[in-house]
Design a protein around this motif. Structure first.
Motif, mmCIF file in Angstrom:
data_model
loop_
_atom_site.group_PDB
_atom_site.id
_atom_site.type_symbol
_atom_site.label_atom_id
_atom_site.label_comp_id
_atom_site.label_asym_id
_atom_site.label_seq_id
_atom_site.Cartn_x
_atom_site.Cartn_y
_atom_site.Cartn_z
ATOM 1 N N GLY A 1 -5.240 -11.590 -8.030
ATOM 2 C CA GLY A 1 -5.413 -11.339 -9.453
ATOM 3 C C GLY A 1 -6.739 -10.725 -9.832
ATOM 4 N N GLY A 2 -7.531 -10.339 -8.837
ATOM 5 C CA GLY A 2 -8.836 -9.766 -9.130
ATOM 6 C C GLY A 2 -8.778 -8.259 -9.325
ATOM 7 N N GLN A 3 -9.866 -7.720 -9.823
ATOM 8 C CA GLN A 3 -10.013 -6.275 -9.973
ATOM 9 C C GLN A 3 -11.098 -5.788 -9.019
ATOM 10 O OE1 GLN A 3 -10.859 -5.585 -14.144
ATOM 11 N NE2 GLN A 3 -8.696 -5.212 -14.589
ATOM 12 N N VAL A 4 -11.056 -4.506 -8.726
ATOM 13 C CA VAL A 4 -12.110 -3.887 -7.920
ATOM 14 C C VAL A 4 -12.886 -2.966 -8.841
ATOM 15 C CG1 VAL A 4 -12.637 -2.456 -5.919
ATOM 16 C CG2 VAL A 4 -10.668 -4.033 -5.853
ATOM 17 N N ILE B 1 2.162 -10.251 -10.107
ATOM 18 C CA ILE B 1 1.461 -9.076 -9.593
ATOM 19 C C ILE B 1 2.357 -8.377 -8.577
ATOM 20 C CG2 ILE B 1 -0.545 -8.265 -8.265
ATOM 21 C CD1 ILE B 1 -2.088 -10.657 -9.433
ATOM 22 N N VAL B 2 2.656 -7.112 -8.858
ATOM 23 C CA VAL B 2 3.582 -6.379 -7.995
ATOM 24 C C VAL B 2 2.939 -5.134 -7.363
ATOM 25 C CG1 VAL B 2 5.630 -7.191 -9.233
ATOM 26 C CG2 VAL B 2 4.453 -5.101 -10.008
ATOM 27 N N GLY B 3 1.731 -4.849 -7.743
ATOM 28 C CA GLY B 3 1.084 -3.651 -7.182
ATOM 29 C C GLY B 3 -0.299 -3.470 -7.761
ATOM 30 N N ALA B 4 -0.800 -2.262 -7.617
ATOM 31 C CA ALA B 4 -2.151 -1.964 -8.100
ATOM 32 C C ALA B 4 -2.205 -0.533 -8.618
ATOM 33 C CB ALA B 4 -3.169 -2.151 -6.982
ATOM 34 N N SER B 5 -3.009 -0.321 -9.628
ATOM 35 C CA SER B 5 -3.271 1.034 -10.114
ATOM 36 C C SER B 5 -4.677 1.422 -9.678
ATOM 37 C CB SER B 5 -3.156 1.104 -11.637
ATOM 38 O OG SER B 5 -4.169 0.328 -12.256
ATOM 39 N N LYS B 6 -4.799 2.656 -9.288
ATOM 40 C CA LYS B 6 -6.087 3.142 -8.779
ATOM 41 C C LYS B 6 -6.478 4.386 -9.561
ATOM 42 C CE LYS B 6 -6.762 3.091 -4.397
ATOM 43 N NZ LYS B 6 -6.739 3.337 -2.932
ATOM 44 N N SER C 1 0.813 -1.221 0.000
ATOM 45 C CA SER C 1 0.000 0.000 0.000
ATOM 46 C C SER C 1 0.844 1.268 0.000
ATOM 47 C CB SER C 1 -0.964 0.020 1.195
ATOM 48 O OG SER C 1 -1.865 -1.071 1.134
ATOM 49 N N ILE C 2 2.110 1.169 -0.463
ATOM 50 C CA ILE C 2 2.974 2.339 -0.573
ATOM 51 C C ILE C 2 2.823 2.950 -1.960
ATOM 52 C CG2 ILE C 2 5.329 3.215 -0.459
ATOM 53 C CD1 ILE C 2 4.151 2.282 2.217
ATOM 54 N N ILE C 3 2.592 4.250 -2.006
ATOM 55 C CA ILE C 3 2.367 4.951 -3.279
ATOM 56 C C ILE C 3 3.664 4.984 -4.083
ATOM 57 C CG2 ILE C 3 1.742 7.166 -4.321
ATOM 58 C CD1 ILE C 3 0.085 7.701 -1.746
ATOM 59 N N THR C 4 3.562 4.591 -5.375
ATOM 60 C CA THR C 4 4.741 4.583 -6.248
ATOM 61 C C THR C 4 4.637 5.584 -7.395
ATOM 62 O OG1 THR C 4 3.762 2.739 -7.508
ATOM 63 C CG2 THR C 4 5.289 2.174 -5.719
ATOM 64 N N SER C 5 3.448 6.045 -7.708
ATOM 65 C CA SER C 5 3.301 7.098 -8.724
ATOM 66 C C SER C 5 2.050 7.914 -8.408
ATOM 67 C CB SER C 5 3.212 6.507 -10.142
ATOM 68 O OG SER C 5 1.993 5.816 -10.326
ATOM 69 N N GLU D 1 -11.178 -0.980 4.055
ATOM 70 C CA GLU D 1 -11.316 -1.103 2.604
ATOM 71 C C GLU D 1 -9.989 -1.483 1.961
ATOM 72 O OE1 GLU D 1 -12.839 2.338 0.702
ATOM 73 O OE2 GLU D 1 -14.835 2.217 1.626
ATOM 74 N N GLU D 2 -8.905 -0.866 2.439
ATOM 75 C CA GLU D 2 -7.606 -1.098 1.826
ATOM 76 C C GLU D 2 -7.168 -2.548 2.015
ATOM 77 O OE1 GLU D 2 -4.086 -0.319 -0.310
ATOM 78 O OE2 GLU D 2 -6.070 0.615 -0.203
ATOM 79 N N THR D 3 -7.418 -3.129 3.166
ATOM 80 C CA THR D 3 -7.062 -4.538 3.414
ATOM 81 C C THR D 3 -7.778 -5.444 2.422
ATOM 82 O OG1 THR D 3 -6.779 -4.069 5.769
ATOM 83 C CG2 THR D 3 -7.059 -6.377 5.132
ATOM 84 N N GLU D 4 -9.043 -5.197 2.206
ATOM 85 C CA GLU D 4 -9.821 -6.012 1.270
ATOM 86 C C GLU D 4 -9.335 -5.813 -0.164
ATOM 87 O OE1 GLU D 4 -14.454 -6.627 -0.202
ATOM 88 O OE2 GLU D 4 -13.999 -5.389 1.554
ATOM 89 N N ILE D 5 -9.024 -4.547 -0.525
ATOM 90 C CA ILE D 5 -8.548 -4.266 -1.883
ATOM 91 C C ILE D 5 -7.242 -5.002 -2.171
ATOM 92 C CG2 ILE D 5 -7.561 -2.440 -3.344
ATOM 93 C CD1 ILE D 5 -9.672 -0.545 -2.129
ATOM 94 N N ILE D 6 -6.275 -4.907 -1.262
ATOM 95 C CA ILE D 6 -4.982 -5.566 -1.471
ATOM 96 C C ILE D 6 -5.157 -7.080 -1.553
ATOM 97 C CG2 ILE D 6 -2.765 -6.083 -0.367
ATOM 98 C CD1 ILE D 6 -2.847 -3.376 -1.747
ATOM 99 N N SER D 7 -6.045 -7.627 -0.751
ATOM 100 C CA SER D 7 -6.300 -9.068 -0.784
ATOM 101 C C SER D 7 -6.822 -9.495 -2.152
ATOM 102 C CB SER D 7 -7.305 -9.438 0.310
ATOM 103 O OG SER D 7 -7.643 -10.806 0.223
#
Length: 368
Positions: free
Chosen positions: A92-95, A126-131, A45-49, A81-87
């Motif tokens: 490999g799922g999307q929100v 999978i190395v991160g997430a885009s929001k 959950s660390i911001i990279t961009s 919410e963030e815990t569920e999103i990262i899980s």
């Protein structure tokens, strides 16, 4: 391998790298110019961009945000919410787009629509997430106003039904001719409709007293015989409906028996704001004072004591209007003369306007 083949292979690699660099630059430009906030984060959950829209939306610069936890944007009661999103991203799922609340740098909470997708490296891991976040505060405020307006309309419609039922009951008591009864009811309902139109135009915020009087007296004509004088006031919705009924009844009576039924008649409508007099609810309370006064030559056969004529209009003027506005009224009829004086607390009449005082010197004629 021949030298030409080596050169061709190296050239191909260089072309691919240039194409990749061009694609990366194009993608970076799209992200940076996007109207929506586009943020990437790692699986911790660390911001990279952090793009320019994210700076505008949340108030943090890229230098302030990158390297910080995304939790700085999430209100305490929504951090789960963030815990569920990262899980879901790890699996490999999307929100899909959903609406939630986020916190700006200045502490202000804003409504946002979020979509979250996984980011994979060259090996498919999978190395991160885009929001992607979109500010929907304006849309939410619009929805809130619509809900409030619908509740107000519902209340007003029920109130209108009650008024119409009262009109039918009181008019039927004083009319034995079905045609006369129908004509009177139709005219009174149309008068309610005129007040309603003024309120709808302002989204139930109120209406100008000048506009209200003009709207209700236009059907009777003779604008040149009517004078209006008083401060510019915006009436509350209840006052619009109540005074609208009163002006309709006064205008109807005047066109049948008084000034608006003759060529030489005059109607003067004046209103002022003063300190409360006798009967005021509180010492020093400001009071709305309105006077309808009409004069005309008595018609042949006019009864000397016209106070004997008591119809629905008299009920409105002597009882309904003053009671609805928390005030008092006096109706006087004499051959060739009628006056109606209404006193009511200013707070029951006008829409409060912070920092403004009514101008008691305003005056105007009835016509445009």
């Amino acid at each position: 391998m021949a030298m030409s083949e080596i050169v061709a292979a190296v050239t191909g690699i260089m072309d691919d790298e240039r194409q990749d660099a061009t694609a990366d630059a194009r993608l970076a430009a799209i992200v940076d110019s996007s109207f929506d906030a586009i943020i990437s984060k790692d699986l911790n959950s660390i911001i990279t961009s952090w793009n320019s829209a994210a700076e505008r939306m949340f108030g943090y610069s890229a230098e302030e945000a990158v390297g910080q936890s995304i939790l700085m944007l999430i209100p305490d009661h929504l951090k789960s919410e963030e815990t569920e999103i990262i899980s879901r991203i790890r699996n490999g799922g999307q929100v899909a787009s959903y609406e939630t609340t986020r916190r700006r740098k200045d502490g202000v909470l804003i409504a946002v629509s979020l979509t979250v997708s996984p980011i994979k490296n060259a090996r498919g891991e999978i190395v991160g997430a885009s929001k992607i976040a979109r500010d929907i505060s304006a849309a939410k405020e619009s929805e809130r106003r619509i809900r409030l307006l619908m509740r107000e309309v519902n209340h007003r419609v029920k109130n209108q039904f009650a008024v119409i039922l009262s009109m039918v009951r009181e008019t039927s008591k004083r009319s034995s001719d079905p045609r006369e009864f129908e004509e009177l009811i139709r005219a009174r309902i149309m008068a309610l409709s005129r007040s309603h139109d003024l309120l709808v135009t302002s989204e139930w915020a109120g209406a100008s007293l000048f506009d209200l009087i003009q709207e209700h007296l236009k059907p009777f004509g003779r604008e040149e015989q009517i004078t209006l004088s008083g401060p510019v006031l915006t009436l509350q919705s209840n006052a619009v409906q109540t005074l609208g009924m009163a002006f309709h009844e006064l205008g109807t009576n005047s066109s049948k028996y008084g000034a608006l039924g003759t060529e030489d008649g005059r109607v003067e409508i004046t209103w002022t704001i003063g300190s409360g007099g006798q009967g005021s609810r509180a010492s020093g309370e400001r009071e709305f004072q309105l006077l309808w006064e009409e004069t005309s030559k008595p018609r042949p056969g006019t009864r000397r004591d016209e106070t004997a004529r008591k119809g629905f209009g008299t009920v409105v003027l002597q009882r309904v209007a003053p009671q609805s506005l928390g005030g008092s009224a006096v109706l006087e009829r004499l051959p060739g003369h009628l006056s109606w004086r209404l006193n009511a607390p200013l707070t029951s009449i006008i829409v409060p306007q912070v920092g403004s005082e009514a101008d008691n010197d305003a005056a105007a004629g009835f016509g445009p």
